[in-house]
Design an enzyme around this catalytic site. Structure first.
Site, short mmCIF file in Angstrom:
data_model
loop_
_atom_site.label_atom_id
_atom_site.label_comp_id
_atom_site.label_asym_id
_atom_site.label_seq_id
_atom_site.Cartn_x
_atom_site.Cartn_y
_atom_site.Cartn_z
N HIS A 367 0.78 -1.05 0.02
CA HIS A 367 -0.10 0.05 -0.04
C HIS A 367 0.89 1.17 0.07
O HIS A 367 0.59 2.16 -0.57
CB HIS A 367 -1.00 -0.07 1.34
CG HIS A 367 -1.57 -1.42 1.39
ND1 HIS A 367 -2.33 -1.64 2.46
CD2 HIS A 367 -1.86 -2.38 0.44
CE1 HIS A 367 -2.93 -2.81 2.04
NE2 HIS A 367 -2.64 -3.08 0.88
N ARG A 474 -8.77 2.79 -10.45
CA ARG A 474 -8.69 1.61 -9.48
C ARG A 474 -9.22 1.59 -8.35
O ARG A 474 -8.75 2.05 -7.33
CB ARG A 474 -7.31 1.05 -9.50
CG ARG A 474 -6.36 0.69 -10.75
CD ARG A 474 -4.84 0.34 -10.41
NE ARG A 474 -4.46 -0.24 -11.46
CZ ARG A 474 -3.42 0.05 -12.14
NH1 ARG A 474 -3.01 1.32 -11.90
NH2 ARG A 474 -2.72 -0.62 -13.15
N ARG A 510 -13.27 1.17 -12.47
CA ARG A 510 -13.22 -0.21 -12.61
C ARG A 510 -13.74 -0.67 -11.09
O ARG A 510 -13.16 -0.37 -9.94
CB ARG A 510 -11.85 -0.69 -12.60
CG ARG A 510 -11.77 -2.17 -12.63
CD ARG A 510 -10.21 -2.82 -13.07
NE ARG A 510 -9.36 -2.44 -11.99
CZ ARG A 510 -8.06 -2.64 -12.17
NH1 ARG A 510 -7.58 -3.23 -13.30
NH2 ARG A 510 -7.23 -2.67 -11.08
N GLU A 609 -8.46 -8.79 -19.91
CA GLU A 609 -7.24 -9.13 -19.49
C GLU A 609 -7.04 -10.73 -19.16
O GLU A 609 -5.91 -11.28 -18.98
CB GLU A 609 -6.66 -8.50 -18.00
CG GLU A 609 -7.99 -8.25 -17.35
CD GLU A 609 -7.62 -7.41 -15.97
OE1 GLU A 609 -6.68 -6.91 -15.84
OE2 GLU A 609 -8.61 -7.15 -15.37
N ASN A 632 -1.23 -5.52 -18.24
CA ASN A 632 -0.26 -6.13 -17.58
C ASN A 632 -0.71 -7.91 -17.10
O ASN A 632 0.20 -8.79 -17.21
CB ASN A 632 -0.43 -5.57 -16.28
CG ASN A 632 0.02 -4.02 -16.23
OD1 ASN A 632 0.54 -3.63 -17.09
ND2 ASN A 632 -0.59 -3.17 -15.28
N ARG A 643 3.76 -11.73 -13.23
CA ARG A 643 4.05 -10.36 -13.31
C ARG A 643 4.96 -9.85 -12.31
O ARG A 643 5.71 -8.85 -12.32
CB ARG A 643 3.07 -9.45 -13.87
CG ARG A 643 2.07 -9.39 -12.61
CD ARG A 643 0.74 -8.80 -13.00
NE ARG A 643 0.56 -7.39 -12.52
CZ ARG A 643 -0.54 -6.55 -12.61
NH1 ARG A 643 -1.80 -6.93 -13.11
NH2 ARG A 643 -0.82 -5.36 -12.26
N CYS A 680 -5.01 0.08 -20.81
CA CYS A 680 -4.70 1.26 -19.64
C CYS A 680 -3.58 0.25 -19.02
O CYS A 680 -3.28 0.54 -17.85
CB CYS A 680 -5.91 1.12 -18.91
SG CYS A 680 -6.62 -0.42 -18.27
#
Ligand code: PEP
Ligand code: MG
Length: 755
Positions: A367, A474, A510, A609, A632, A643, A680
């Site tokens: 975070h 997000r 999202r 994705e 990603n 990733r 994105c």
């Protein structure tokens, strides 16, 4: 102890006098070894100092041959002294010659001494040197003597850490304690910072190591322990409180350890030898840290971390809070160094003075890293023992783009980085000048550059960069930085703030992408073998619709009277999309029935994705209002390469024929269906990625705010048709080399594009 000159307390008092004498560093050390030897009835007392080259140099001795001083230099793992240094633990032997690690240097004349007691000179868990005593007779040093020698080593640690010995060191062979260091960690937030260390949890600088009144110190210690316990009780009782990002179970562990008799006994023992209460805590803390650095068992390391934190707290109780530099007294170029930190604690620092951040822990999805990126603070994580290697005020360079840290950097490194900072600043100024220029390529294609965001601190970036809107909001970030589950009202308030800040510009929200590595501390977490492939994002949302529905309600309410754009993460099938969309319609009906102000228009789309969607494009595009490619995750699933795992994440190139062919199919199909498509993922944030995407036909890209300038500068100079002539045939041909990166680089170089 049977000391000839009155035991450890007298020794400490005499040492204090020697430390205060205006003599040279060498004279001081020489006096120290004589004092210790006499006090401990030892024939030999020697001080070895760890040098930057990793060797141990004899700096002073009483009893060994004087000509060996500064001439005897041993490898860090050589002999018993080396063993004490590498293991950071005492060695007490009555017949040293019998020990397998025993070796001797003829120039010292030490072969005649049989008994040996060696202790590490430790500071914050780091070995700075070794202190030894030796006797001819085979004797076993008592526990009290061990304790006394360790206490004495603390005084020497202060002396070495002060840098005083540098004046008598050979160039290139200075004490390791204060020397330049180059460390490699994980790059968490881009940018370069030059500044001075500010310890997030400042080590208490002990000004008085040696006690005048041992009884008095013992009482102070007991009182401090009582205060510590009641403070912890209060914190634990205060439910769902997070203190500086600490969670309740951590506090519970602290409380439990504050009753640990072994730990308390060790501190009391140290105080009984004549240390002040805080010096006693530091002694034991340093041992704990040394063990922590060598422990491979993660559970044990965690527990030792807890003990270390607890010692810090106890120290603060003893010294009062005033010792810490207040947040308002931050130096102008502060680089905060912390073991770990919660996002709230980072936000407490004065942004104008905070230049960089170094963490011992913290991965890219932690975070604090998310908040650091949003604030644009260069950050490097995974620097082992960072807090133990630095002193308050040390010079430091943080390179958040490569993960390099330079501690106490030499001048040439500082100059080189200074130049890089200036260059970056010049570039930033150029990018700022482009802010209001429409993003149109040389051959007339308009490209919408949006930003990725997730917190209110991201919002000013929209105006600063001149972005066309927010292409990916997000929403999970609000959940990740909050101490407890945000209520629908709190969610709605955030979304409203975002829409207000965006004004007429579009925002694509999202829905929650949690699960996998995005763990919420206050929610039950299920252990999964492959969390990235597990029960995450919309899967969790559809199976337990309570949370998703309340979020959708919050979004619909926030967008009353305006347009709402919402999309779902990790959709893998058209049915999942239908179900998620149905849920939005259900909430719309509900709000309508209750007379709420509804959004003027609701646009529903999905992230692309999961590779399975590549083979359902026609069906999907008939249903959605828009698509947004998450490169990603798409990349990690296409190549089956995690990733977040450095060993495999760079193994495959995003700019390769398989990925670019897939991306081309998506944009071609979307165009055929007349549906807007954006991308994105990180790919769009790199100028070379944006170049490829624009050539493929993407006209909306959503980027990290810091990438808007560089990408726009590149696009303004781009001739898309010329690029297509290079890229498209390369994709159509049978693959020779899978990567297409070099083709794009050659093209960019030929066209004078800045990548
Ligand atoms: C992606 O996967 O490309 C994406 C943008 O989502 P996130 O990085 O949040 O998983
Ligand atoms: Mg994703």
């Amino acid at each position: 102890m049977r000391g000839a000159l009155g035991g450890p307390r007298v020794l400490l008092r005499r040492l204090r006098e020697v430390m205060a004498e205006p003599v040279s560093a060498q004279d001081r050390l020489d006096k120290v070894v004589v004092l210790i030897a006499a006090n401990m009835v030892a024939e030999v007392c020697s001080v070895y100092v760890l040098r930057v080259d990793g060797t141990l140099e004899l700096y002073a001795t009483e009893g060994l041959k004087p000509e060996a001083v500064h001439n005897t230099v041993m490898k860090s793992d050589e002999g018993l002294v080396g063993l004490v240094a590498t293991e950071a633990t005492k060695i007490n032997l009555s017949a040293a010659q019998n020990h397998p690690a025993f070796s001797f240097r003829p120039e010292t004349g030490e072969e005649i001494y049989h008994s040996f007691l060696g202790v590490p000179i430790l500071r914050a868990g780091n070995t700075l040197g070794v202190l030894t005593v030796q006797n001819r007779a085979r004797r076993t040093y008592t526990e009290e003597e061990e304790e006394a020698l360790q206490t004495t080593a603390m005084v020497l640690a202060e002396m070495i850490a002060s840098g005083e010995l540098s004046s008598i060191a050979k160039p290139g062979a200075e004490p390791a304690a204060r020397h330049a260091m180059h460390l490699q960690g994980a790059a968490l937030s881009d940018g370069i910072a030059l500044g001075h260390v500010v310890l997030h949890e400042p080590r208490v600088v002990i000004t008085n190591v040696i006690a005048d009144d041992v009884q008095g110190e013992t009482k102070r210690l007991d009182a401090a322990i009582a205060t510590l316990r009641s403070d912890l009780d209060r914190l634990v009782e205060h439910r769902d409180v997070i203190e500086g990002g600490e969670h309740r179970d951590v506090l519970e562990a602290y409380r439990m350890f504050s009753y640990d008799q072994g730990w308390l006994h060790k501190i009391r023992e140290a105080v009984m030898t004549g240390l002040t209460a805080e010096a006693g805590v530091e002694r034991v803390q340093s041992d704990t840290r040394a063990r922590m650095l060598r422990a491979s068992d993660p559970y044990l390391r965690d527990r030792l971390h807890d003990l270390d934190d607890l010692a810090n707290r106890l120290m603060r109780v003893l010294m009062g809070q005033d010792h810490a530099p207040g947040r308002e007294q931050l130096p102008d170029n502060a680089v905060v160094v912390a073991r770990s930190m919660g996002p709230a604690a980072l936000l407490d620092y004065d942004r104008k003075k905070l230049r960089g951040l170094v963490l011992e822990e913290g991965g890219p999805t932690s975070h604090v890293a998310i908040v650091a990126r949003a604030l644009g603070i260069p950050t490097v994580g995974e620097i082992e023992n960072a807090t133990g290697l630095v002193e308050q005020g040390d010079g430091v360079i943080v390179d958040g783009s490569t993960g390099h840290i330079h501690l106490r950097p030499p001048q040439d490194i500082e100059v080189a980085y200074g130049e890089r900072v200036k260059l970056r600043a010049r570039r930033q100024a150029q990018y700022r000048a482009l802010r209001d220029r429409p993003c149109v390529t040389k051959d007339g294609h308009s490209i919408a550059l949006m930003i990725n965001a997730g917190l209110t601190i991201d919002l000013p970036h929209m105006n600063e960069t001149g972005a066309a809107g927010i292409g990916l909001f997000r929403t999970e970030l609000q959940f990740m930085v909050a101490p407890k589950l945000p209520r629908t009202g709190e969610q709605s308030a955030l979304y409203q703030t975002v829409l207000d800040a965006a004004g007429k510009k579009p925002v694509t929200f999202r829905t929650l992408d949690i699960g996998g590595d995005k763990v919420l501390p206050y929610m039950r977490n299920f252990e999964e073998e492959n969390p990235a492939l597990g029960w995450r994002a919309v899967r969790l949302g559809l199976d337990r619709p309570g949370l998703l529905r309340s979020q959708v309600r919050a979004l619909l309410r926030a967008a009353g009277g305006r347009e709402l754009r919402v999309m779902f993460p990790m959709i893998a099938t058209v049915e999942e999309y239908d179900n998620a969309k149905a849920l939005v319609e259900l909430e719309l009906t509900h709000l309508r029935r209750h007379g709420h102000l509804l959004p003027e228009r609701v646009q529903i789309g999905t992230m692309l994705e999961v590779p399975s969607l590549l083979f359902q494009l026609d069906e999907l595009l008939e249903r959605v209002d828009f698509l947004s490619v998450g490169s990603n995750d798409l990349m990690q699933f296409l190549y089956a390469a995690d990733r977040g795992n450095n060993r495999v994440s760079n193994r495959f190139d995003t700019l390769s024929a398989p990925v670019l062919r897939a991306l081309k199919d998506v944009v071609d199909k979307a165009t055929e269906h007349g549906k807007p498509v954006a991308l994105c993922g990180e790919l769009a944030s790199q100028p070379i990625g944006a170049l490829a995407l624009t050539i493929l036909g993407y006209r909306t890209l959503s980027l990290s705010p810091s990438s808007v300038g560089p990408v726009k500068a590149m696009l303004l100079d781009l001739d898309v048709a010329a690029g297509a002539e290079v890229l498209l045939p390369a994709l159509a041909r049978p693959i020779g080399s899978v990567s297409i990166r070099h083709k794009l680089e050659d093209f960019a170089a030929a066209q004078g594009l800045q990548l």
